[in-house]
Design an enzyme around this catalytic site. Structure first.
Site, PDB file in Angstrom:
ATOM      1  CG  HIS A 157      -1.780  -0.991   1.530  1.00  0.00           C
ATOM      2  ND1 HIS A 157      -1.424  -2.143   2.164  1.00  0.00           N
ATOM      3  CD2 HIS A 157      -3.107  -1.102   1.284  1.00  0.00           C
ATOM      4  CE1 HIS A 157      -2.474  -2.926   2.291  1.00  0.00           C
ATOM      5  NE2 HIS A 157      -3.520  -2.325   1.763  1.00  0.00           N
ATOM      6  CG  ASP A 201       1.750  -1.025   3.385  1.00  0.00           C
ATOM      7  OD1 ASP A 201       1.039  -0.668   4.333  1.00  0.00           O
ATOM      8  OD2 ASP A 201       1.399  -1.836   2.507  1.00  0.00           O
TER       9      ASP A 201
HETATM   10  C1  XLS Z   1      -7.675  -6.666   4.162  1.00  0.00           C
HETATM   11  C2  XLS Z   1      -7.136  -6.859   2.823  1.00  0.00           C
HETATM   12  C3  XLS Z   1      -5.959  -5.977   2.481  1.00  0.00           C
HETATM   13  C4  XLS Z   1      -5.783  -5.960   0.988  1.00  0.00           C
HETATM   14  C5  XLS Z   1      -5.053  -4.807   0.435  1.00  0.00           C
HETATM   15  O1  XLS Z   1      -8.493  -7.404   4.668  1.00  0.00           O
HETATM   16  O2  XLS Z   1      -6.810  -8.202   2.644  1.00  0.00           O
HETATM   17  O3  XLS Z   1      -4.833  -6.425   3.149  1.00  0.00           O
HETATM   18  O4  XLS Z   1      -5.149  -7.124   0.546  1.00  0.00           O
HETATM   19  O5  XLS Z   1      -5.642  -3.597   0.716  1.00  0.00           O
END
Ligand code: XLS
Ligand code: NI
Length: 442
Positions: free
Chosen positions: A107, A110
């Protein structure tokens, strides 16, 4: 090697993880995942394109609602945002290289902490994009997908693209543009949308039609923007029925496919299927893969597992070989996933505090997928599984059944056939036999 992960080695005493075969006693070795082994015409490395998720592995510190962080890892100790981001990237690249994986997923925030203003965030992201690009070039590690975190900041509490306040929608668009720019600059192969806050808590304050229309427009514009920038990869939607919201619009694969078709997005968008999200939607992982595959939208996988005794997203590492074998049967029959890979969207437990735990977790996950792939391949190539399944439908292979499939019969023709009043023999579905076949090849 040290230039790949900066001036400090974080995972001291742990070297490159190698394949040692199923009889190995070494906990820090793969027992089934042999990257170069060919299964059904492709190497395991090509089938899976294993990716590390930045957020569960390098984003948190083990804190939860009931207690503070337990993961006291050295890269977590820096406070200045850019310095902290660089140290985290150093640790991440050291880890990915030692695992021998080729990809990571991220993200926007991140990579670096969000700034005080939009402009500051933009600057920080571009600094980190440059830093990561160098590390990627020297290590050969690639981006499987990028995405924008449009759910953590309080401004998104009522949604991002589905927010009733236009200013929030526009802010989300600005953020997604930057995340797409970063993904494109890093040659990301896919771009993901997970709509964590796209949905509702109560219908009483919600205009569902307007919200969905906005989401449809938002996604179409995002796609057009990225295509104009030369992005050729998939856009992927990651369905999840609930959590954080009571009801999320991308509930499951079937719902999401309907949405994509309604808004004319089905050509550019595919699905990223997460195991624990399937569980929350009361589906099996295999079911979700099958629904996506039948629509030609099996794009990528977020690998993890839930806890069948809890009703929330525990995001544990995969370890259920039977469940993943059922999924790999669908995966192989679909000819694999289109453009994506297998991203470990999973986190080690709060009380897994040793430096090696994250290696053990990913080794276990990779071995589970590899063992399941090998089993599924054996089932397809050397068991009666495929022919038994085909046989169930053999009445449509010839005669009137075939004519029906070819559209040569109408409803009255079916009525005439019914009138012939032939005795219909019961035919067993043989579920137990199918289940035994899986166990036999495990
Ligand atoms: C959350 C999601 C997130 C996505 C990306 O539940 O899995 O981690 O993979 O935003
Ligand atoms: Ni996910």
């Amino acid at each position: 090697m040290s230039d790949v992960w900066g001036d400090k080695e974080y995972y001291k005493g742990i070297g490159k993880i190698n394949y040692e075969g199923k009889d190995s006693d070494n906990p820090l070795a793969f027992r089934y995942y042999n990257p170069d082994q060919v299964v059904a015409g492709k190497t395991m490395r090509e089938h899976f394109k294993f990716a590390i998720s930045y957020w569960p592995s390098f984003g948190g510190n083990g804190s939860d609602l009931f207690g503070q962080g337990t993961h006291q890892f050295a890269w977590n100790e820096f406070r200045e945002p850019i310095q902290a981001a660089k140290k985290r990237a150093d640790a991440a690249f050291e880890f990915i290289s030692k695992m021998g994986f080729d990809y990571f997923c991220f993200h926007d925030y991140d990579l670096v902490q969000e700034g005080q203003s939009f402009t500051q965030s933009e600057l920080r992201l571009s600094t980190m994009t440059t830093y990561l690009k160098e590390k990627m070039d020297s290590s050969g590690i690639k981006v499987l997908w990028g995405t924008a975190n449009c759910f953590s900041n309080p401004r998104y509490m009522n949604g991002a693209a589905t927010n009733p306040d236009f200013k929030v929608l526009a802010r989300a668009a600005g953020q997604v543009k930057l995340a797409m720019d970063a993904t494109i600059a890093l040659d990301g192969e896919n771009y993901i949308f997970w709509g964590g806050r796209e949905g509702y808590m109560t219908l009483l304050n919600t205009d569902m039609k307007r919200e969905l229309d906005h989401l449809g427009k938002f996604l179409a514009q995002a796609r057009d923007y990225a295509r104009e920038q030369g992005f050729k990869g998939n856009f992927l939607i990651e369905p999840k029925p609930m959590e954080p919201l009571k009801h999320q619009y991308d509930f499951d694969c079937a719902t999401t496919i309907g949405f994509l078709r309604e808004y004319g997005l089905e050509k550019d968008f595919k699905l990223n299927i997460e195991v624990n999200h399937a569980t929350l939607a009361q589906h099996t992982f295999a079911h979700e893969l099958e629904v996506a595959s039948k629509a030609g939208m099996l794009g990528s996988i977020d690998a993890n597992r839930g806890d069948y005794h809890n009703g929330w997203d525990t995001s544990q590492f995969p370890n259920n070989v039977y469940e993943v074998t059922e999924a790999m049967l669908v995966f192989l029959k679909a000819g694999g996933i289109q453009g994506g890979g297998v991203n470990f969207d999973a986190k080690i437990r709060r009380n897994s505090t040793d430096i090696e735990d994250i290696f053990l977790a990913h080794i276990g996950g990779a071995d589970t997928f590899a063992r399941a792939l090998l089993t599924a391949d054996k089932i397809i190539t050397s068991s009666p599984y495929e022919s038994l399944r085909q046989q169930r439908y053999s009445s449509f292979d010839t005669g009137k059944g075939k004519e029906f499939e070819e559209g040569k019969l109408n409803f009255k023709d079916l009525y005439a056939i019914a009138q012939e009043n032939e005795e219909i023999e019961l035919k067993s579905g043989k579920q137990e036999l199918f289940e035994n076949i899986i166990n036999r090849y495990l």
